[in-house]
Design a protein around this motif. Structure first.
Motif, mmCIF file in Angstrom:
data_model
loop_
_atom_site.group_PDB
_atom_site.id
_atom_site.type_symbol
_atom_site.label_atom_id
_atom_site.label_comp_id
_atom_site.label_asym_id
_atom_site.label_seq_id
_atom_site.Cartn_x
_atom_site.Cartn_y
_atom_site.Cartn_z
ATOM 1 N N CYS A 190 0.830 -1.207 0.000
ATOM 2 C CA CYS A 190 0.000 0.000 0.000
ATOM 3 C C CYS A 190 0.863 1.255 0.000
ATOM 4 N N ALA A 191 0.460 2.231 -0.783
ATOM 5 C CA ALA A 191 1.136 3.525 -0.796
ATOM 6 C C ALA A 191 0.598 4.365 0.358
ATOM 7 N N GLY A 192 1.523 4.885 1.174
ATOM 8 C CA GLY A 192 1.116 5.721 2.290
ATOM 9 C C GLY A 192 0.880 7.162 1.894
ATOM 10 N N GLU A 193 1.160 7.484 0.619
ATOM 11 C CA GLU A 193 0.965 8.840 0.085
ATOM 12 C C GLU A 193 0.909 8.734 -1.430
ATOM 13 N N ASP A 194 0.610 9.841 -2.075
ATOM 14 C CA ASP A 194 0.510 9.830 -3.538
ATOM 15 C C ASP A 194 1.857 9.466 -4.153
ATOM 16 N N GLY A 195 1.828 8.645 -5.207
ATOM 17 C CA GLY A 195 3.037 8.213 -5.886
ATOM 18 C C GLY A 195 3.374 9.065 -7.090
ATOM 19 N N PRO A 196 4.408 8.681 -7.860
ATOM 20 C CA PRO A 196 5.211 7.482 -7.608
ATOM 21 C C PRO A 196 6.103 7.639 -6.375
ATOM 22 N N LEU A 197 6.458 6.521 -5.788
ATOM 23 C CA LEU A 197 7.271 6.525 -4.586
ATOM 24 C C LEU A 197 8.734 6.354 -4.986
ATOM 25 N N ARG A 198 9.550 7.308 -4.626
ATOM 26 C CA ARG A 198 10.974 7.239 -4.956
ATOM 27 C C ARG A 198 11.737 6.629 -3.789
ATOM 28 N N THR A 199 12.644 5.738 -4.091
ATOM 29 C CA THR A 199 13.379 5.047 -3.041
ATOM 30 C C THR A 199 14.875 5.107 -3.327
ATOM 31 N N THR A 200 15.644 4.311 -2.593
ATOM 32 C CA THR A 200 17.096 4.332 -2.692
ATOM 33 C C THR A 200 17.573 4.225 -4.141
ATOM 34 N N GLY A 201 18.557 5.059 -4.497
ATOM 35 C CA GLY A 201 19.126 5.006 -5.835
ATOM 36 C C GLY A 201 18.273 5.657 -6.897
ATOM 37 N N GLY A 202 17.234 6.389 -6.488
ATOM 38 C CA GLY A 202 16.383 7.062 -7.465
ATOM 39 C C GLY A 202 15.345 6.172 -8.113
ATOM 40 N N LEU A 203 15.160 4.941 -7.608
ATOM 41 C CA LEU A 203 14.149 4.056 -8.178
ATOM 42 C C LEU A 203 12.756 4.588 -7.880
ATOM 43 N N GLU A 204 11.826 4.362 -8.786
ATOM 44 C CA GLU A 204 10.443 4.761 -8.596
ATOM 45 C C GLU A 204 9.569 3.519 -8.485
ATOM 46 N N LEU A 205 8.711 3.503 -7.476
ATOM 47 C CA LEU A 205 7.820 2.378 -7.233
ATOM 48 C C LEU A 205 6.375 2.828 -7.378
ATOM 49 N N THR A 206 5.546 1.924 -7.850
ATOM 50 C CA THR A 206 4.109 2.166 -7.896
ATOM 51 C C THR A 206 3.427 1.068 -7.105
ATOM 52 N N ALA A 207 2.827 1.410 -5.984
ATOM 53 C CA ALA A 207 2.164 0.410 -5.145
ATOM 54 C C ALA A 207 0.800 0.075 -5.734
ATOM 55 N N PRO A 208 0.423 -1.195 -5.742
ATOM 56 C CA PRO A 208 -0.862 -1.581 -6.345
ATOM 57 C C PRO A 208 -2.075 -1.176 -5.515
ATOM 58 N N TYR A 209 -1.878 -0.829 -4.245
ATOM 59 C CA TYR A 209 -3.002 -0.466 -3.383
ATOM 60 C C TYR A 209 -2.733 0.862 -2.699
ATOM 61 N N GLY A 210 -3.799 1.474 -2.222
ATOM 62 C CA GLY A 210 -3.707 2.691 -1.437
ATOM 63 C C GLY A 210 -4.038 2.415 0.011
ATOM 64 N N LEU A 211 -4.246 3.481 0.771
ATOM 65 C CA LEU A 211 -4.504 3.335 2.205
ATOM 66 C C LEU A 211 -5.796 2.577 2.485
ATOM 67 N N GLU A 212 -6.743 2.600 1.567
ATOM 68 C CA GLU A 212 -8.018 1.925 1.809
ATOM 69 C C GLU A 212 -7.858 0.415 1.980
ATOM 70 N N ALA A 213 -6.801 -0.158 1.373
ATOM 71 C CA ALA A 213 -6.602 -1.610 1.454
ATOM 72 C C ALA A 213 -6.184 -2.054 2.850
#
Length: 409
Positions: free
Chosen positions: A60-83
Motif C-alpha cells: 500500500c502507498a502511504g501517500e501519492d506516488g510514484p514513490l521514490r526510493t534508494t538510488g532514485g528508483l520509482e515504485l508504484t504500489a498496487p493499493y492505497g490506504l483503503e486496502a
C-alpha cells in the motif's frame, strides 16, 4: 519470554472485514529499499512447498506516488490506504526522515487498524510513524540504536530500549535497524505458525532462525545527534574520554550539577538509556576494541576500561555479547584476514565491529578459551563491586533482559 514463545494475548479481536493472513505493507516515498523489501520477501512469496504457510500481501502507498526510493528508483504500489482495512497485520518498514512528520492520512489509517484489532509493526525508523500515531504511548519499543535518543526525546511517553533487536508488546511490535527487521518478521511467522515454519523460512532466506544478543555489539562511541547542543553533552564526552578511570553515575551527576534522580531522568530522555546501563555498555565496547587491537591481558583490559575487577568485565561482557573476553579475542583473531594489522591499542585504534560469533563458528582455540572461562556465580558477581556488579536489568520494567528480544509480560 523466550523468542519461541507466542506473543501475549491482546484481548482484542479483529473486526469482521480483517483477516489474520492478510499483511499490508505501508510504503512511503524516500524510504530505503532494503528495509522496504524485507516484509515483501517474507510475506509476499509463496513458499508452501517448503512448509511455510502462505500470507496474502497487500503493498500500500502511504501517500501519492510514484514513490521514490534508494538510488532514485520509482515504485508504484498496487493499493492505497483503503486496502489497510482488510489487513490483520500492518507493517511500516521504514520512514524517510526522523525529523519529518508522517502524512496525517496514513496515521489515521494506522490508528483505525489498531482500534479494529490489527497487529501493527514498525521496522527500524518505522517506529517513528507508530509513535507519531500515538500507538507507542506508554509502551516499550526499540529502533536503530543511532535513532533511539531522538525517538526517546521526541516521544517521552515511549519506553525506548536501544539494546533490543526487537520488542514484541502483543499488538504493537518494533525492531532495530535493517537486518533486525528480518529477525522480527521471522518472530511473527514463529508466533503465527510455530518454530518449524519459521525455521523453514529462515533456511530459504539463508539467515539464522534466531540471533542471540542485542544491539550493544553494534554501538559506536559517537554522541547521539540530539545531545549535541545539550548541557549534558559535555558530561557524556568527559565520560567517553575517561573510561579508563573508575567512576560511577554519581560522579557524572555531580559533574552535571544535578541530583542522581534528576540526572537519571535527563540522561534517559536524551539518550533513551539509563545512565548506568549506558556506562556499562561503553566500558564493554572499549573492552572489545582493546581485545581486538592490543595484546593486553584480560586483567589489563579490565583495568583500562574502568572495571573494578576482571570478574566485573567478564560478567558484563558475557551478558552483552554472549562470550567470554578470551573467547571473543580468539574468535576475532581467527577470523581476521591474514596479515591484517590489529592497529594501535586504545581509543585511537580502529573501532571495528565484528559480526556476532555463533558457537558453531568458534575455532578450537576459541572453544578452549570459552571452556576455561566459567560463568559468574553469585559470589563472583558480588565481587564486581557496587553498580558494576548489578545484573543486566531491563531499564524500564526492572526485569532481567533477555538477549535480542523483549516481549510483554
Amino acid at each position: 519470554m523466550s523468542q519461541d514463545s507466542a506473543a501475549p494475548e491482546t484481548g482484542r479481536k479483529l473486526s469482521g472485514r480483517r483477516r489474520r493472513e492478510v499483511v499490508a505493507v505501508l510504503l512511503f516515498s524516500g524510504g530505503p529499499i532494503f528495509e522496504s523489501s524485507i516484509p515483501l520477501s517474507v510475506f509476499g512469496i509463496d513458499r508452501q512447498d517448503a512448509g511455510v504457510p502462505r500470507y496474502r500481501l497487500l503493498v500500500c502507498a502511504g501517500e501519492d506516488g510514484p514513490l521514490r526510493t534508494t538510488g532514485g528508483l520509482e515504485l508504484t504500489a498496487p493499493y492505497g490506504l483503503e486496502a489497510i482495512s482488510r489487513a490483520g497485520t500492518v507493517v511500516v518498514p521504514a520512514w524517510r526522515s526522523i525529523t519529518s512528520p508522517p502524512p496525517a492520512e496514513a496515521l489515521d489509517a494506522l490508528r483505525r487498524a489498531h482500534e479494529e484489532g490489527a497487529r501493527i509493526v514498525g521496522l527500524c525508523t518505522g517506529a517513528f510513524v507508530l509513535a507519531a500515531a500515538g500507538l507507542l504511548d506508554g509502551r516499550p519499543a526499540t529502533t536503530h540504536w543511532m535513532y533511539a535518543p531522538t525517538l526517546a526525546k521526541r516521544y517521552p511517553s515511549v519506553h525506548v530500549d536501544p539494546r533490543e533487536l526487537f520488542v514484541d508488546d502483543g499488538d504493537v511490535l518494533t525492531s532495530a535497524g535493517t537486518a533486525a527487521g528480518i529477525d522480527l518478521c521471522l518472530h511473527i511467522v514463529r508466533t503465527d505458525h510455530g518454530t518449524e515454519a519459521a525455521g523453514a523460512l529462515a533456511r530459504r532466506l539463508v539467515v539464522p532462525p534466531r540471533r542471540s544478543g542485542g544491539q550493544e555489539r553494534y554501538l559506536d562511541r559517537s554522541l547521539p545527534e540530539e545531545i549535541g547542543a545539550d548541557p549534558l553533552a559535555e558530561v557524556v564526552a568527559w565520560a567517553l574520554e575517561h573510561l579508563h578511570e573508575q567512576f560511577d553515575v554519581e560522579t557524572l551527576a555531580a559533574r552535571a550539577y544535578m541530583s542522581r534522580r534528576t540526572f537519571d531522568r535527563r540522561f534517559r530522555s536524551l539518550t533513551g538509556s539509563a545512565p548506568l546501563q549506558w556506562l556499562i555498555t561503553q566500558r564493554v565496547l572499549q573492552a572489545q576494541r582493546l581485545l581486538e587491537t592490543s595484546d593486553y591481558s584480560v586483567d589489563e583490559v579490565a583495568g583500562r576500561c574502568g572495571f573494578r575487577s576482571p570478574v566485573a568485565l567478564r560478567g558484563h561482557f558475557r551478558r552483552q555479547l554472549g562470550s567470554s573476553p578470551a573467547a571473543y579475542r580468539a574468535a576475532y583473531r581467527a577470523r581476521r584476514p591474514q596479515g591484517d594489522p590489529a592497529g594501535p591499542p586504545g581509543p585511537g585504534g580502529p573501532a571495528s565491529v565484528v559480526d556476532p560469533v555463533l558457537p558453531s563458528q568458534l575455532t578450537s582455540a576459541a572453544r578452549r578459551a570459552a571452556a576455561a572461562s566459567a560463568p559468574l556465580g553469585p559470589t563472583a558477581a558480588a565481587a564486581a563491586g557496587p553498580e558494576h556488579g548489578k545484573p543486566h536489568a531491563d531499564a524500564f520494567s526492572g526485569r532481567a533482559a533477555l538477549p535480542g528480544q523483549r516481549s510483554a509480560p
